[in-house]
Design a protein around this motif. Sequence first.
Motif, PDB file in Angstrom:
ATOM      1  N   LEU A  40       0.832  -1.248  -0.184  1.00  0.00           N
ATOM      2  CA  LEU A  40       0.162   0.087  -0.008  1.00  0.00           C
ATOM      3  C   LEU A  40       0.785   1.256   0.003  1.00  0.00           C
ATOM      4  CD1 LEU A  40      -2.632  -1.104   2.605  1.00  0.00           C
ATOM      5  CD2 LEU A  40      -2.907  -1.136   0.253  1.00  0.00           C
ATOM      6  N   SER A  44      -7.428   9.809  -0.658  1.00  0.00           N
ATOM      7  CA  SER A  44      -6.711   8.738  -0.092  1.00  0.00           C
ATOM      8  C   SER A  44      -6.275   8.991   1.365  1.00  0.00           C
ATOM      9  CB  SER A  44      -5.517   8.121  -1.051  1.00  0.00           C
ATOM     10  OG  SER A  44      -6.049   7.698  -2.183  1.00  0.00           O
ATOM     11  N   LEU A  45      -5.615   9.983   1.452  1.00  0.00           N
ATOM     12  CA  LEU A  45      -5.123  10.627   2.753  1.00  0.00           C
ATOM     13  C   LEU A  45      -6.347  10.617   3.817  1.00  0.00           C
ATOM     14  CD1 LEU A  45      -2.558  13.331   1.696  1.00  0.00           C
ATOM     15  CD2 LEU A  45      -1.946  11.093   2.746  1.00  0.00           C
ATOM     16  N   VAL A  57       0.873   5.329   0.577  1.00  0.00           N
ATOM     17  CA  VAL A  57       0.401   6.492   0.970  1.00  0.00           C
ATOM     18  C   VAL A  57       0.962   7.601   0.046  1.00  0.00           C
ATOM     19  CG1 VAL A  57       0.316   7.910   2.977  1.00  0.00           C
ATOM     20  CG2 VAL A  57       0.522   5.579   3.283  1.00  0.00           C
ATOM     21  N   ILE A  82      -8.857   5.281   9.001  1.00  0.00           N
ATOM     22  CA  ILE A  82      -8.440   3.873   9.383  1.00  0.00           C
ATOM     23  C   ILE A  82      -7.606   4.236  10.796  1.00  0.00           C
ATOM     24  CG2 ILE A  82      -7.004   2.099   8.954  1.00  0.00           C
ATOM     25  CD1 ILE A  82      -7.860   2.489   5.839  1.00  0.00           C
ATOM     26  N   TYR A 138      -7.054   7.232   4.951  1.00  0.00           N
ATOM     27  CA  TYR A 138      -6.136   6.613   5.795  1.00  0.00           C
ATOM     28  C   TYR A 138      -6.180   7.185   7.117  1.00  0.00           C
ATOM     29  CZ  TYR A 138      -3.099   4.353   2.364  1.00  0.00           C
ATOM     30  OH  TYR A 138      -2.687   3.459   1.248  1.00  0.00           O
ATOM     31  N   GLN A 139      -6.424   8.440   7.334  1.00  0.00           N
ATOM     32  CA  GLN A 139      -6.777   9.043   8.604  1.00  0.00           C
ATOM     33  C   GLN A 139      -7.951   8.274   9.332  1.00  0.00           C
ATOM     34  OE1 GLN A 139      -4.642  11.263  10.267  1.00  0.00           O
ATOM     35  NE2 GLN A 139      -6.020  11.004  11.829  1.00  0.00           N
TER      36      GLN A 139
END
Length: 78
Positions: free
Chosen positions: A3, A63-64, A5, A70, A67-68
């Motif tokens: 993955l 995407s960021l 980032v 998650i 991620y945050q």
Amino acid sequence: MCLSVPSQVVEVHDDASVTVDTLGVKRRVSSHLITDPLAIGDYVLIHIGFVMNKIDQQDAQESLALYQEIVEKMSEQE
């Protein structure tokens, strides 16, 4: 599976490398493998220290944000 980032270019160097910011961590990586010119503010995906491709700012920010989300959910479970 790997993955990646999204990382934001914060400095462009003369030796075909760039400094990127990945979730607050800055590091210098090689841009030898891509032909697209990079500029400060661009978002890129990196694999083992090499920029693999440049991505759209909106896609990177989405995407960021995921991620945050998650990270926050994982923190709640601990």
